[in-house]
Design a protein around this motif. Structure first.
Motif, PDB file in Angstrom:
ATOM      1  N   MET A 186     -10.860  78.403 -48.439  1.00  0.00           N
ATOM      2  CA  MET A 186     -11.581  77.302 -47.789  1.00  0.00           C
ATOM      3  C   MET A 186     -11.185  75.973 -48.431  1.00  0.00           C
ATOM      4  O   MET A 186     -11.156  75.835 -49.654  1.00  0.00           O
ATOM      5  N   GLN A 187     -10.878  74.991 -47.603  1.00  0.00           N
ATOM      6  CA  GLN A 187     -10.516  73.675 -48.098  1.00  0.00           C
ATOM      7  C   GLN A 187     -11.760  72.967 -48.619  1.00  0.00           C
ATOM      8  O   GLN A 187     -12.770  72.862 -47.940  1.00  0.00           O
ATOM      9  N   MET A 188     -11.690  72.483 -49.863  1.00  0.00           N
ATOM     10  CA  MET A 188     -12.850  71.875 -50.495  1.00  0.00           C
ATOM     11  C   MET A 188     -13.037  70.431 -50.054  1.00  0.00           C
ATOM     12  O   MET A 188     -12.110  69.781 -49.568  1.00  0.00           O
ATOM     13  N   LEU A 189     -14.241  69.950 -50.254  1.00  0.00           N
ATOM     14  CA  LEU A 189     -14.541  68.552 -49.965  1.00  0.00           C
ATOM     15  C   LEU A 189     -13.769  67.666 -50.937  1.00  0.00           C
ATOM     16  O   LEU A 189     -13.815  67.881 -52.147  1.00  0.00           O
ATOM     17  N   PRO A 190     -13.059  66.659 -50.467  1.00  0.00           N
ATOM     18  CA  PRO A 190     -12.276  65.799 -51.371  1.00  0.00           C
ATOM     19  C   PRO A 190     -13.182  64.871 -52.172  1.00  0.00           C
ATOM     20  O   PRO A 190     -14.170  64.360 -51.661  1.00  0.00           O
ATOM     21  N   LEU A 191     -12.811  64.635 -53.421  1.00  0.00           N
ATOM     22  CA  LEU A 191     -13.626  63.797 -54.299  1.00  0.00           C
ATOM     23  C   LEU A 191     -12.935  62.503 -54.698  1.00  0.00           C
ATOM     24  O   LEU A 191     -13.524  61.675 -55.390  1.00  0.00           O
ATOM     25  N   THR A 192     -11.697  62.313 -54.281  1.00  0.00           N
ATOM     26  CA  THR A 192     -10.962  61.093 -54.597  1.00  0.00           C
ATOM     27  C   THR A 192     -10.321  60.557 -53.325  1.00  0.00           C
ATOM     28  O   THR A 192     -10.101  61.306 -52.359  1.00  0.00           O
ATOM     29  N   PHE A 193      -9.992  59.269 -53.340  1.00  0.00           N
ATOM     30  CA  PHE A 193      -9.361  58.686 -52.168  1.00  0.00           C
ATOM     31  C   PHE A 193      -8.001  59.310 -51.858  1.00  0.00           C
ATOM     32  O   PHE A 193      -7.712  59.602 -50.693  1.00  0.00           O
ATOM     33  N   PRO A 194      -7.126  59.554 -52.858  1.00  0.00           N
ATOM     34  CA  PRO A 194      -5.850  60.214 -52.529  1.00  0.00           C
ATOM     35  C   PRO A 194      -6.044  61.579 -51.875  1.00  0.00           C
ATOM     36  O   PRO A 194      -5.283  61.952 -50.978  1.00  0.00           O
ATOM     37  N   ALA A 195      -7.062  62.318 -52.307  1.00  0.00           N
ATOM     38  CA  ALA A 195      -7.316  63.633 -51.701  1.00  0.00           C
ATOM     39  C   ALA A 195      -7.770  63.489 -50.254  1.00  0.00           C
ATOM     40  O   ALA A 195      -7.389  64.282 -49.384  1.00  0.00           O
ATOM     41  N   VAL A 196      -8.589  62.466 -49.972  1.00  0.00           N
ATOM     42  CA  VAL A 196      -9.022  62.207 -48.597  1.00  0.00           C
ATOM     43  C   VAL A 196      -7.815  61.875 -47.725  1.00  0.00           C
ATOM     44  O   VAL A 196      -7.654  62.418 -46.621  1.00  0.00           O
ATOM     45  N   ALA A 197      -6.973  60.959 -48.196  1.00  0.00           N
ATOM     46  CA  ALA A 197      -5.794  60.558 -47.427  1.00  0.00           C
ATOM     47  C   ALA A 197      -4.880  61.750 -47.172  1.00  0.00           C
ATOM     48  O   ALA A 197      -4.315  61.890 -46.080  1.00  0.00           O
ATOM     49  N   ARG A 198      -4.736  62.611 -48.182  1.00  0.00           N
ATOM     50  CA  ARG A 198      -3.872  63.787 -48.031  1.00  0.00           C
ATOM     51  C   ARG A 198      -4.441  64.760 -47.003  1.00  0.00           C
ATOM     52  O   ARG A 198      -3.711  65.273 -46.151  1.00  0.00           O
ATOM     53  N   GLN A 199      -5.757  65.006 -47.060  1.00  0.00           N
ATOM     54  CA  GLN A 199      -6.375  65.906 -46.089  1.00  0.00           C
ATOM     55  C   GLN A 199      -6.261  65.349 -44.666  1.00  0.00           C
ATOM     56  O   GLN A 199      -5.971  66.094 -43.722  1.00  0.00           O
ATOM     57  N   ALA A 200      -6.504  64.060 -44.508  1.00  0.00           N
ATOM     58  CA  ALA A 200      -6.420  63.442 -43.181  1.00  0.00           C
ATOM     59  C   ALA A 200      -5.002  63.539 -42.630  1.00  0.00           C
ATOM     60  O   ALA A 200      -4.800  63.864 -41.451  1.00  0.00           O
ATOM     61  N   ARG A 201      -4.023  63.276 -43.476  1.00  0.00           N
ATOM     62  CA  ARG A 201      -2.623  63.353 -43.036  1.00  0.00           C
ATOM     63  C   ARG A 201      -2.260  64.783 -42.626  1.00  0.00           C
ATOM     64  O   ARG A 201      -1.654  65.010 -41.585  1.00  0.00           O
ATOM     65  N   ASP A 202      -2.630  65.756 -43.462  1.00  0.00           N
ATOM     66  CA  ASP A 202      -2.285  67.150 -43.162  1.00  0.00           C
ATOM     67  C   ASP A 202      -2.962  67.616 -41.871  1.00  0.00           C
ATOM     68  O   ASP A 202      -2.363  68.356 -41.080  1.00  0.00           O
ATOM     69  N   SER A 203      -4.204  67.191 -41.668  1.00  0.00           N
ATOM     70  CA  SER A 203      -4.915  67.573 -40.446  1.00  0.00           C
ATOM     71  C   SER A 203      -4.255  66.957 -39.218  1.00  0.00           C
ATOM     72  O   SER A 203      -4.133  67.604 -38.166  1.00  0.00           O
TER      73      SER A 203
END
Length: 231
Positions: free
Chosen positions: A1-18
């Motif tokens: 399961m993909q975890m909730l991102p806790l940093t801005f780079p992690a958010v940007a990476r998840q959004a890009r991959d999605s």
């Protein structure tokens, strides 16, 4: 399961991959809604823009195309503000369109942008969800906005509650999720395939903790605590 991102780079990476996955699956009308604090639009948009088929056209709804040019430099894209974009689109060759700060664009030009995109991918990035689980799309009559939402696939969605330590996230192709972030711990409270309705959220959040009075004051000025690690 993909975890909730806790940093801005992690958010940007998840959004890009999605976004990349949704495009690979053939979706042509996509929405990305990320509630942001202390991050400019261009910082959120660049990883998404770089993931689109090129050349692309990026249209800013809030007049930030100049800032985008300063921060990004040259690239396989044309950056325009929404007020000047429509006359140019028929002269441009582009393979994808992205509407940035889309919630600030009026419905009439929004519909014309959709028509100009034709069969090419069009990504709407609002960066300010209207309500928990509600994508921010355009300005105008709700009936028209509802029709737009029905035609779109949500590639990525992230919003924190202001007065409860709760976060809603959807990362395509995964389900919609409700997370508890109290005391720096993450707990998945619920997930479902369709967006949470207000009634469902009311039921799910009724027994969840509220933030302290001090936190409420901080949240009023600085947004939810969840975003304060995004410096």
């Amino acid at each position: 399961m993909q975890m909730l991102p806790l940093t801005f780079p992690a958010v940007a990476r998840q959004a890009r991959d999605s976004l990349v996955q949704a495009l690979a699956d053939g979706h042509k009308r996509l929405a990305i809604d990320i509630q942001t604090f202390r991050k400019t639009g261009p910082a959120v948009f660049q990883p998404l823009l770089e993931s689109l088929p090129s050349p692309s056209v990026a249209i800013f709804g809030t007049g930030n195309s100049g800032l985008g040019k300063i921060e990004w430099g040259e690239g396989p894209w044309v950056l325009l503000d929404s007020g000047e974009a429509l006359p140019y689109l028929s002269r441009l060759r582009f393979e994808a369109m992205i509407l940035m700060d889309a919630s600030s664009i009026e419905n009439e030009p929004m519909q014309k942008f959709w028509q100009a995109a034709d069969l090419r991918p069009l990504v709407m990035v609002s960066c300010w969800p209207e309500a928990p689980g509600v994508i921010g799309l355009g300005r105008g009559r709700e009936k028209e906005r509802t029709l737009l939402r029905k035609q779109m696939t949500v590639a990525y969605y992230l919003q924190a509650f202001r007065f409860q330590p709760l976060v809603i996230r959807r990362a395509y192709p995964g389900p919609w999720q409700l997370w508890l972030t109290d005391s720096n711990q993450l707990q998945l409270l619920a997930e479902q395939e369709e967006p949470f309705t207000p009634k469902t959220l009311q039921t799910l959040t009724r027994k969840q903790p509220s933030v302290s009075l001090e936190e409420r004051f901080q949240a009023f000025w600085n947004g939810p605590r969840y975003f304060r690690a995004w410096e």
